[in-house]
Design an enzyme around this catalytic site. Structure first.
Site, mmCIF file in Angstrom:
data_model
loop_
_atom_site.group_PDB
_atom_site.id
_atom_site.type_symbol
_atom_site.label_atom_id
_atom_site.label_comp_id
_atom_site.label_asym_id
_atom_site.label_seq_id
_atom_site.Cartn_x
_atom_site.Cartn_y
_atom_site.Cartn_z
ATOM 1 N N LYS A 1 11.327 30.101 30.926
ATOM 2 C CA LYS A 1 11.404 31.267 31.803
ATOM 3 C C LYS A 1 10.217 32.166 31.497
ATOM 4 O O LYS A 1 9.636 32.103 30.424
ATOM 5 C CB LYS A 1 12.717 32.009 31.557
ATOM 6 C CG LYS A 1 13.932 31.136 31.909
ATOM 7 C CD LYS A 1 15.103 31.952 32.397
ATOM 8 C CE LYS A 1 16.282 31.068 32.725
ATOM 9 N NZ LYS A 1 16.278 30.563 34.112
ATOM 10 N N GLU B 1 9.522 28.446 35.307
ATOM 11 C CA GLU B 1 10.057 29.541 36.119
ATOM 12 C C GLU B 1 9.315 30.819 35.768
ATOM 13 O O GLU B 1 8.888 30.997 34.618
ATOM 14 C CB GLU B 1 11.541 29.733 35.820
ATOM 15 C CG GLU B 1 12.389 28.544 36.188
ATOM 16 C CD GLU B 1 13.864 28.875 36.022
ATOM 17 O OE1 GLU B 1 14.473 29.326 37.003
ATOM 18 O OE2 GLU B 1 14.384 28.700 34.914
ATOM 19 N N LYS C 1 17.505 18.274 45.730
ATOM 20 C CA LYS C 1 16.208 18.735 46.241
ATOM 21 C C LYS C 1 15.510 17.581 46.956
ATOM 22 O O LYS C 1 15.488 16.456 46.455
ATOM 23 C CB LYS C 1 15.333 19.247 45.088
ATOM 24 C CG LYS C 1 15.816 20.580 44.522
ATOM 25 C CD LYS C 1 14.885 21.058 43.423
ATOM 26 C CE LYS C 1 15.490 22.215 42.653
ATOM 27 N NZ LYS C 1 15.224 23.536 43.200
ATOM 28 N N HIS D 1 19.018 19.021 34.433
ATOM 29 C CA HIS D 1 17.953 18.841 35.427
ATOM 30 C C HIS D 1 16.803 17.959 34.931
ATOM 31 O O HIS D 1 16.380 17.019 35.600
ATOM 32 C CB HIS D 1 17.370 20.187 35.857
ATOM 33 C CG HIS D 1 18.410 21.180 36.294
ATOM 34 N ND1 HIS D 1 19.526 20.830 37.003
ATOM 35 C CD2 HIS D 1 18.491 22.531 36.135
ATOM 36 C CE1 HIS D 1 20.247 21.902 37.256
ATOM 37 N NE2 HIS D 1 19.646 22.944 36.736
ATOM 38 N N LYS E 1 27.700 22.900 36.654
ATOM 39 C CA LYS E 1 27.374 23.024 35.240
ATOM 40 C C LYS E 1 27.620 24.457 34.784
ATOM 41 O O LYS E 1 27.665 25.330 35.645
ATOM 42 C CB LYS E 1 25.935 22.613 34.978
ATOM 43 C CG LYS E 1 24.895 23.519 35.639
ATOM 44 C CD LYS E 1 23.516 23.160 35.184
ATOM 45 C CE LYS E 1 23.029 24.073 34.099
ATOM 46 N NZ LYS E 1 22.334 25.266 34.603
HETATM 47 C C1 BG6 Z 1 19.961 26.547 37.000
HETATM 48 C C2 BG6 Z 1 19.754 27.242 35.680
HETATM 49 O O1 BG6 Z 1 20.728 25.396 36.824
HETATM 50 O O2 BG6 Z 1 18.707 26.206 37.557
HETATM 51 C C3 BG6 Z 1 18.897 28.465 35.850
HETATM 52 O O3 BG6 Z 1 21.011 27.609 35.134
HETATM 53 C C4 BG6 Z 1 17.608 28.137 36.558
HETATM 54 O O4 BG6 Z 1 18.624 29.089 34.604
HETATM 55 C C5 BG6 Z 1 17.872 27.329 37.833
HETATM 56 O O5 BG6 Z 1 16.956 29.353 36.891
HETATM 57 C C6 BG6 Z 1 16.584 26.811 38.425
HETATM 58 O O6 BG6 Z 1 16.837 26.250 39.669
HETATM 59 P P1 BG6 Z 1 15.720 26.195 40.818
HETATM 60 O O7 BG6 Z 1 16.374 25.450 41.924
HETATM 61 O O8 BG6 Z 1 15.395 27.618 41.145
HETATM 62 O O9 BG6 Z 1 14.550 25.490 40.224
#
Ligand code: BG6
Length: 490
Positions: free
Chosen positions: A340, A218, A184, A242, A150
């Site tokens: 975030k 996050e 995951k 996601h 992506k």
């Molecule tokens: C990515 C996003 O696809 O997924 C990011 O572009 C994000 O912004 C990340 O931080 C999160 O992935 P994970 O596996 O750390 O939850």
């Protein structure tokens, strides 16, 4: 119980963007882990490709540095590292000219018909150029696949254009669109939980479920991805892919098998049943937020616009009340939120069941909470089933809300592999179950586009929230208006 490793056929993985961030942080460490697990067979090779001029030796040093940086010292076994580095090669190629393509062809054409995977860890703006060069230089064999990351577009039209561009060179069954959330362990576990247990499925519908919450929080901020992120924002970056994929796995009907088409057909039906959010209801059903200065991971942090160094209205947080118009889910809201610089890094799915219809316990028993199933995706992966029980001991019937708690880390003595390990090997096995089909990606954009347009049309601004909190107060109001609350971190 230890995990079972099934070796895969030998392959050549050509990683375009071989010196980029994704290759360094994720792909090379993931492939090394597969080496360590004994999954790679001879004469497997990993070929870094990018514009930078580099020798094989220099790329091996680069790879070694990446492994040292991103893996634990105890994971680096001397012989395995040496064996892995022996598989590493490098070719300097230019997506926009013929420079380097003959070298790549010479390297690949060994006369052995092994799986050939091209991984495009590069900007989507050059997907088309690379695909054309691969075709023009006759690099496509009958066991060739292409992997794309992506963002697949920034709206429906650009996603269609990108899919067309790749589709001109590769057949759909050769195209692997990665959504790393599907790799995951805990996300795959969602399918196990739903379809390998008889317990939940009869209750998995609007008669018994009050609502669903999906949170992907996050604590990190921009992480240097200024140019990409400011043009994308949280809706495109996290929800379109996601979060909608998670929603599909929660909401889909049982597929007839784990076969890629069976699973993806069911996910597609969910995406197509999502009730549109347009300028008429976007203000009521969505919240946009942007982090301001605050504290995260114990220290003070700047606000988004300070990090960016410019004024911006891009959302770093989004909350949505989504609804699915079908028999199973009519009337059951799915509250989605992601952001975030939130209070903590935490992803979870909460299935909130309906309250009991009638209580036989008097007031002294205390409040009877509705059951909840909490599926924790990260960190501390596990499942908690919240139930009411009698408080032990004399003193009448007092009730307590407690959880049956299963932590995967405690229950299983195995390392939790990174999502990319599974996905990279699925490409070699040609198993598309955990990859997005073209129509899925486009159906997801089809739902997201009107939200983006709605925001623009009504001028919905990103509400500021202090870094280290749970987002703007409007996100709390979004769910509380319906007499519900976000699940607390317990
Ligand atoms: C990515 C996003 O696809 O997924 C990011 O572009 C994000 O912004 C990340 O931080 C999160 O992935 P994970 O596996 O750390 O939850």
């Amino acid at each position: 119980m230890s995990s079972q490793i099934i070796p895969v056929e030998p392959f050549d993985y050509v990683v375009f963007g071989g010196t980029g961030d994704l290759a360094e942080r994720k792909l090379l460490p993931a492939l090394y882990h597969r080496q360590l697990a004994g999954q790679l067979t001879e004469p497997t090779r990993i070929i870094g490709a990018s514009r930078t001029a580099m020798t094989n030796e220099e790329y091996r040093n680069y790879t070694l540095a990446a492994l040292k940086e991103h893996l634990k010292a105890e994971e680096l076994e001397e012989t395995e590292v040496a064996n892995f580095l022996a598989r590493i090669h490098y070719v300097s190629v230019d997506a926009k000219s013929d420079q380097g393509w003959d070298d790549l062809k010479k390297l690949l054409d060994t006369g052995k018909d092994i799986v050939r995977a091209f991984y495009l860890a590069v900007s989507p703006s050059i997907f088309g150029d690379i695909a054309d060069k691969i075709r023009d230089h006759k690099l496509i064999t009958k066991s060739t696949r292409i992997v794309v990351e992506k963002p697949i577009g920034r709206d429906l039209a650009s996603a269609q254009a990108l899919n067309d561009t790749i589709g001109k060179v590769f057949k759909e069954e050769q195209i692997f669109r990665i959504d790393h959330y599907l790799g995951k362990e805990t996300v795959q576990n969602l399918m196990a939980l739903r379809f390998a247990n008889a317990l939940y499925e009869p209750l998995w519908n609007s008669a018994h479920i009050d609502h669903v919450q999906i949170t992907v929080a996050e604590s990190v901020g921009l992480e240097g991805r200024v140019t990409y992120y400011d043009k994308a924002g949280a809706l495109r970056d996290m929800v379109q892919n996601h979060i909608l994929q998670l929603l599909c796995l929660v909401a889909m009907e049982a597929p007839s098998s784990l076969d890629a088409e069976a699973v993806r057909d069911e996910k597609l039906k969910v995406l197509r049943s999502l009730k549109p959010i347009t300028d008429g209801n976007v203000e009521k059903q969505t919240v946009r937020g942007q982090y301001r200065a605050g504290a995260s991971a114990g220290g003070p942090v700047n606000g988004y616009q300070d990090e960016l160094g410019a004024a911006s209205d891009t959302e770093t947080f989004v909350a949505i009340k989504a609804e699915i118009n079908n028999w199973r889910w009519a009337g059951v809201p799915f509250y989605l939120r992601t952001g975030k610089r939130l209070a903590t890094r935490m992803s979870e799915i909460v299935i909130a069941f309906k309250p009991i219809p009638h209580s036989i316990f008097g007031e002294s028993a205390g409040r009877i909470e509705a059951n909840k199933l909490v599926i924790r995706l990260q960190p501390d992966e596990g499942v908690k089933q919240w139930l009411m029980i009698k408080d032990p001991g004399p003193g009448g019937m007092r009730l307590r809300h407690v959880s049956l708690d299963m932590s995967f880390a405690q229950a299983f003595d195995v390392r939790n592999p990174d999502a990319y390990e599974r996905l990279l090997m699925d490409v070699i096995r040609s198993n598309q179950t955990l990859f997005m089909r073209r129509d899925e990606v486009e159906a997801a954009w089809n739902w997201v586009d009107p939200i983006l347009k709605g925001w623009e049309e009504i001028g919905q601004k990103a509400q500021g929230y202090t870094s280290g909190t749970w987002g703007p107060s409007q996100a709390i109001a979004l769910i509380e208006r319906d007499g519900r609350t976000w699940h607390e971190n317990d």
